[in-house]
Design an enzyme around this catalytic site. Structure first.
Site, mmCIF file in Angstrom:
data_model
loop_
_atom_site.group_PDB
_atom_site.id
_atom_site.type_symbol
_atom_site.label_atom_id
_atom_site.label_comp_id
_atom_site.label_asym_id
_atom_site.label_seq_id
_atom_site.Cartn_x
_atom_site.Cartn_y
_atom_site.Cartn_z
ATOM 1 C CG HIS A 35 -1.790 -1.225 1.322
ATOM 2 N ND1 HIS A 35 -1.319 -2.455 1.729
ATOM 3 C CD2 HIS A 35 -3.104 -1.399 1.033
ATOM 4 C CE1 HIS A 35 -2.311 -3.340 1.695
ATOM 5 N NE2 HIS A 35 -3.399 -2.736 1.280
ATOM 6 N N PRO A 125 -6.309 -4.957 11.064
ATOM 7 C CG PRO A 125 -6.846 -6.835 12.328
ATOM 8 C CD PRO A 125 -5.691 -5.933 11.988
ATOM 9 C CG LEU A 126 -9.031 -0.918 8.469
ATOM 10 C CD1 LEU A 126 -9.871 -0.548 7.253
ATOM 11 C CD2 LEU A 126 -7.795 -0.035 8.548
ATOM 12 N N GLY A 163 -10.897 4.443 7.197
ATOM 13 C CA GLY A 163 -11.355 3.082 7.507
ATOM 14 C C GLY A 163 -11.445 2.866 8.998
ATOM 15 C CG HIS A 266 -5.919 1.490 -0.583
ATOM 16 N ND1 HIS A 266 -5.811 2.010 0.679
ATOM 17 C CD2 HIS A 266 -6.192 0.165 -0.432
ATOM 18 C CE1 HIS A 266 -6.030 1.047 1.560
ATOM 19 N NE2 HIS A 266 -6.271 -0.084 0.926
ATOM 20 N NE ARG A 361 -23.339 -14.902 38.374
ATOM 21 C CZ ARG A 361 -24.283 -13.998 38.565
ATOM 22 N NH1 ARG A 361 -24.086 -12.743 38.202
ATOM 23 N NH2 ARG A 361 -25.453 -14.312 39.095
ATOM 24 C CB SER A 388 -23.889 -9.499 35.635
ATOM 25 O OG SER A 388 -25.158 -8.908 35.784
ATOM 26 C CD GLU A 415 -20.359 -5.586 24.760
ATOM 27 O OE1 GLU A 415 -20.298 -4.919 23.701
ATOM 28 O OE2 GLU A 415 -21.351 -5.550 25.508
ATOM 29 C CG PHE A 441 -22.907 -10.090 24.707
ATOM 30 C CD1 PHE A 441 -23.633 -10.540 23.596
ATOM 31 C CD2 PHE A 441 -23.596 -9.787 25.845
ATOM 32 C CE1 PHE A 441 -25.020 -10.660 23.641
ATOM 33 C CE2 PHE A 441 -24.982 -9.904 25.908
ATOM 34 C CZ PHE A 441 -25.691 -10.345 24.805
ATOM 35 C CG HIS A 477 -28.643 -12.466 26.762
ATOM 36 N ND1 HIS A 477 -29.355 -11.972 25.697
ATOM 37 C CD2 HIS A 477 -28.368 -11.389 27.552
ATOM 38 C CE1 HIS A 477 -29.522 -10.664 25.838
ATOM 39 N NE2 HIS A 477 -28.924 -10.282 26.949
#
Lengths: 672, 672
Positions: A35, A125-126, A163, A266, A361, A388, A415, A441, A477
């Site tokens: 690039h 990874p943008l 990006g 590019h 937990r 939680s 997250e 998640f 979930h």
């Protein structure tokens, strides 16, 4: 400004910047991939940054108090490689530049933190670089609060492209940085108005300045090709309160006669003819990879202009007590506190006696009380699920603009941003981050979690509500494929502890990692203590072990993890009543079990028994243990990948990783 | 306004809204889990929306020209269930309300599109509803351009909370909607200033109005408890150009004496005493689940106020030609064009003769030329990798504000937003979406891809650059675990075709899906045509098949997918030269192979041969095929999950899915 004008107005600057541009064009051309446009567009900004603002000493890329420089637009890797070579970095030699993107080169297609000391974080990874840098700035603030400005006083500079800014993760980063009022964070936006598909306006009409201002950032702007304007903007940026965006208006492929300001600059080589014409426009009369001695020596002076400042820092550091020096060095290098092992053993002993029935937990919260007391370098947090995930142990205060000594971060409903910020904290050094959300998640955080594994960042992901055991919130979930996902990801330890003891052991292992992230999959629901007899050894460290032996002749092996181990034990009782000898194997970490020697694995899973696995998740990771080992596996083989890939032409990579007709034929013959 | 004042000023409105609030409190209390605060906070806004603005007919929830109503803050599910019950929805009976969150109830913890006709999309993972709604609004614009305003003229209304807006995916959605100038999209922001951890200011200081404006949205604001102010804001919202945010200032748990305006109203039952006191404050003198007849009948009148409008629409629709009616019905129901099979066969025949050596991404582009000609309902796109994913077939024009007849969307660098928008397009009906990015960046889109699978949305993910075969971009761009991830995800077809023929077959299968998304993992690098003999049957539909038979006695079976099939064939040649009889099995889709009857599977993978699999990815999904089947598998079993979970108390779910000591014991005995 036109190029002619720039050359005339700033001849010395122009030569320095042209060196970057020429190297970028030449290296991409030689590699026949890469690039060039981005380094050509941002060469002026980078030159001013390195010449006048960035605190660094190229001969000491790991100096603790250096400014961090992050190329979030990682595809423009030739920008950072050119800068490092020109400044005299000891790893990035001219040969490395010439071998850009080739097998074994340190100058990989995208900058990799595990290849070059001066690369603070892998990017590509943008948006990740930007989000990671927020974590670096957080770590700096935290360390400065603890150690004082004389030891910790630096900035994080980021180059981000359109990006990066369009990716959702950028909003999480921007929001988090704004809320945290990170004055030590400066983002230089390569505003070239070009994406791979064409003009930015084809896919976005966002007023980025207004967007950043909305989250509390200060915004400056400059012509990204005018060194005076750039310098003014960077000077102002350093003085502002809170995080700063500098909108650098640039032209991609600056100077290329037919490709500048176009997506064609590019991601492909410009071609010999275009390069020749571009160099003529630059007034750069040098062959490929040739840098005139005067330009090189000017750059080398830039590379070491921070040496005196670093020496002064070393002197200040040398005045600390030996204990303080050792502690600072330990936390910067990521070593674990010596107090930890004893504290965990004490905890295990207490719990083996108390035999609580608690969710894992909750067990994790109890262990964190021990860990956070023993290890002052931990910084915990949650993506808005503190109550939680149970990630905030009792004595922790909240880290924010008013309290930089706080060790707990309310990451918000972010997250992905949290995971990237944790990467950044570790990469900065001095802190050991962990953070929580619901296990399901991890889907939102995957991009950054993969980078933890690739970059060898030993963060701890505290992932609660790990199965249908969470109940009413329903399938959105309830993770079912997520254990398979984590186990399929290279260089990741996936723990699913069965009780409070295994939870403590998993945490101990996770805290001792220096290059591997850990995922703790923890139950919402209460689980009995199964390991009621105290043993100082960490049984979880073997990945799997015999939890309950068969009475009489062993006919069956039950394998399980987490909340299903209790079920397996109950099944065993029922089977034993019918005189069916049944062993129960707890397997809290498949990756660690796979690393054990064959002898141990066979002792735990001997052949010739019926094997049944129990886990409230998809079967995919289990086939190995169900069907494998002696007799069953003797006539099977596999040719494929065992870890992450590398940067090189495709054919070479197939060779490198042994995925060839020859290798397949060899494998077959070895099995016949 | 204070509650006293509101009650006095708007007594009829107050009763309607109180009915929602009372049901939400009662149902959460009865379930002993759930989220009462959000429905209590947004009851006024929802009442005004349903009473005066939303175009719907509760007796015909699938009426094509209805407004779409999306509860992006899906945890507030009792809001939508209350509205549906009160309006007279035929599925949501009072029994369903009483059974909120119980096993088998349609009133699941979070709203699920596959349980209730009136739920347009599953929500729960935050931000997804908002991002999905952008796709719905796009679909409406596209259909209106094709079919005219008389047939298609409706809006998409979204209720989103602070959690939705903090998630990165929201920025991708906001940017995409702003760029596309979607005037039919109105987002009602439940601005209650509360997250699970506490005040929003603990984690975010973003000026949301300014942020939306930065992306071209129009913003209105209102007191979310004043019905007149709400009505004015919604009226203005309908008239604005471009997408609209309505900032509704609300109080979570409105009216609850000790829990209103606090995170304690968010995710737990209020408790009987608090409910009693709240109802007294409301002036709501009714027992649990009791709705006075006058209130219920007013709500039922609201539920059917759109009936006449719907009847008029039916009349207009009836005036279309029979062919047009059939075509509209087909595309709304998602049926595939009858032209497709013949067109694909013709293509396969041509390619079997031409035998091109092309990357499967190029093959996909060729197939798309055929598909997009045969199926006018397709809408393609890419997350800014059009020239790499090859997703834009020749005659496609770009969909944007100037050209609503375009069938190609430049989604920008927004993988997650793209995937969610594709879900929304399909859920809206009338279009069949596909979209591309690099396979590795499914990491960024995971959240929405999982929802495709859960919601039974048959979008097609065109995922190119599917292995280390992409070369120089390096490990950040090289998927190794992603095939395992997709294969581990329930209800997802993962295709990795080996040549142009298998690519056409995979596309044909994907286009014929009505409830399963497909991932096409496609090579960057050129691959020879391996299926050079034309067969009309779709061999890929069996998941795996014998591509090359052993010469002489079969000793070995090689299995491979995609770019590694060529390698397997070459290995076979080498082995055959040494008189080792070798079969090659191409396995483009494990999920489809697993669905074949045992007889077929055994014919393809007979026992007693050495088996070697070749795939440039992690081994995890292969153990089943390497080690399984007769003899090898006879003494192994598994107890666990085979698909997504469901909404019910945990204990019941373990029963429902058969993960119990009894089931384990049974499994063991069946194997002995």
């Amino acid at each position: 400004m036109e190029i002619e004008e720039l050359r005339a107005a700033h001849p010395e600057h122009w030569k320095l910047a042209s060196a970057i541009r020429a190297l970028a064009m030449d290296a991409v051309q030689a590699a026949n991939s890469g690039h060039p446009g981005m380094p050509m567009g941002m060469a002026d900004v980078a030159t001013v940054l390195f010449q006048n603002h960035l605190k660094f000493d190229v001969k000491n890329p790991k100096w603790a108090d250096r400014d961090r420089f992050i190329l979030s637009a990682g595809h423009g890797s030739m920008l950072i490689y050119s800068l490092l070579y020109l400044c005299g970095d000891e790893q990035v030699t001219l040969d490395q530049i010439k071998n850009f993107r080739q097998s074994g080169a340190l100058t990989a297609g995208h900058p990799e933190n595990f290849l070059l000391d001066a690369v603070e974080t892998t990017t590509g990874p943008l948006g990740q670089g930007l989000a990671t840098s927020v974590g670096m700035a957080i770590a700096e603030e935290a360390l400065r609060a603890q150690w004082g400005k004389k030891l910790v006083d630096h900035r994080t500079w980021v180059i981000a492209g359109d990006g990066c800014l369009m990716e959702g993760i950028s909003q999480e980063a921007i929001g988090l940085a704004g809320m945290q009022e990170l004055s030590n964070l400066i983002v230089l936006w390569d505003n070239n108005d070009i994406t791979i598909d064409g003009r930015v306006s084809m896919s976005d009409k966002t007023d980025q300045r207004k967007r950043f201002e909305a989250s509390g950032w200060t915004v400056f702007a400059c012509d990204g090709h005018d060194p005076v304007a750039i310098d003014e903007a960077l000077t102002k940026a350093k003085q502002a309160k809170g995080p700063v965006l500098v909108d650098c208006k640039t032209i991609i492929g600056f100077g290329a006669p037919t490709k500048a300001d176009s997506y064609s600059a590019h991601g492909s080589p410009l071609g010999d003819e275009e390069i020749a014409r571009t160099k003529a426009i630059y007034g750069w009369d040098h062959g490929p990879f040739e840098i005139p001695a005067d330009v090189k020596s000017q750059w080398e002076a830039i590379g070491t202009r921070g040496a005196a400042e670093r020496a002064e820092w070393e002197e200040r550091f040398g005045k600390l007590s030996a204990a303080k020096q050792a502690e600072f060095t330990r936390i910067m290098e990521g070593g674990v506190s010596k107090k930890l092992t004893g504290a965990i053993r004490k905890f295990k002993k207490e719990q083996a006696e108390a035999k609580p029935k608690v969710a894992t937990r909750k067990a994790s919260e109890m262990v964190l009380g021990v860990i956070n007391a023993a290890c002052p370098e931990t910084i915990g947090g949650s993506a808005d699920l503190t109550g939680s995930n149970l990630t905030k142990s009792k004595d922790m205060t909240v880290f924010n603009a008013e309290n930089r000594k706080g060790r707990y971060i309310h990451y918000g409903i972010r997250e992905h941003g949290m995971a990237a910020a944790m990467n950044g904290q570790w990469l900065h050094g001095g802190v050991r981050p962990y953070g929580g959300t619901f296990f399901c998640f991890t889907d939102y955080a995957r991009g950054a979690m993969r980078l933890s594994a690739l970059m060898k960042v030993p963060t701890v992901y505290v992932m609660t509500h790990d199965s249908i055991g969470l109940g009413e919130d329903g399938p959105t979930h309830q993770p079912v494929e997520h254990l398979a996902i984590c186990r399929a990801t290279p260089n990741t330890l996936t723990f699913r502890p069965a009780d409070v003891i295994e939870t403590a052991e998993a945490w101990e292992i996770a805290m001792n990692q220096e290059g591997t992230p850990s995922v703790l999959a923890l139950s919402r629901q209460g689980l009995p203590t199964l390991r009621t007899e105290y043993k100082p050894q960490n049984l979880t460290a073997r990945g799997a072990y015999v939890l309950a032996e068969a009475d009489g002749k062993r006919q069956v092996i039950l394998m399980a993890t987490g909340s299903e181990v209790e079920i397996a034990l109950k099944a065993r009782e029922m089977l034993q009543k019918e005189a069916i000898g049944t062993r129960v194997v707890s397997m809290p970490c498949m990756e660690l079990f796979a690393e054990q020697d064959e002898g141990y694995r066979k002792r735990v899973l001997p052949p010739n028994s019926v094997r049944v696995a129990v886990e409230a998740a998809v079967r995919q990771p289990w086939d190995r243990w169900l069907l494998g080992e002696r007799g069953r596996e003797a006539k099977a083989g596999f040719v494929g990948m065992e870890g992450f890939g590398a940067s090189a032409p495709a054919g070479e990579l197939y060779e490198k990783f042994g995925i060839t007709p020859e290798a397949v034929a060899e494998k077959v013959k070895s099995l016949l």
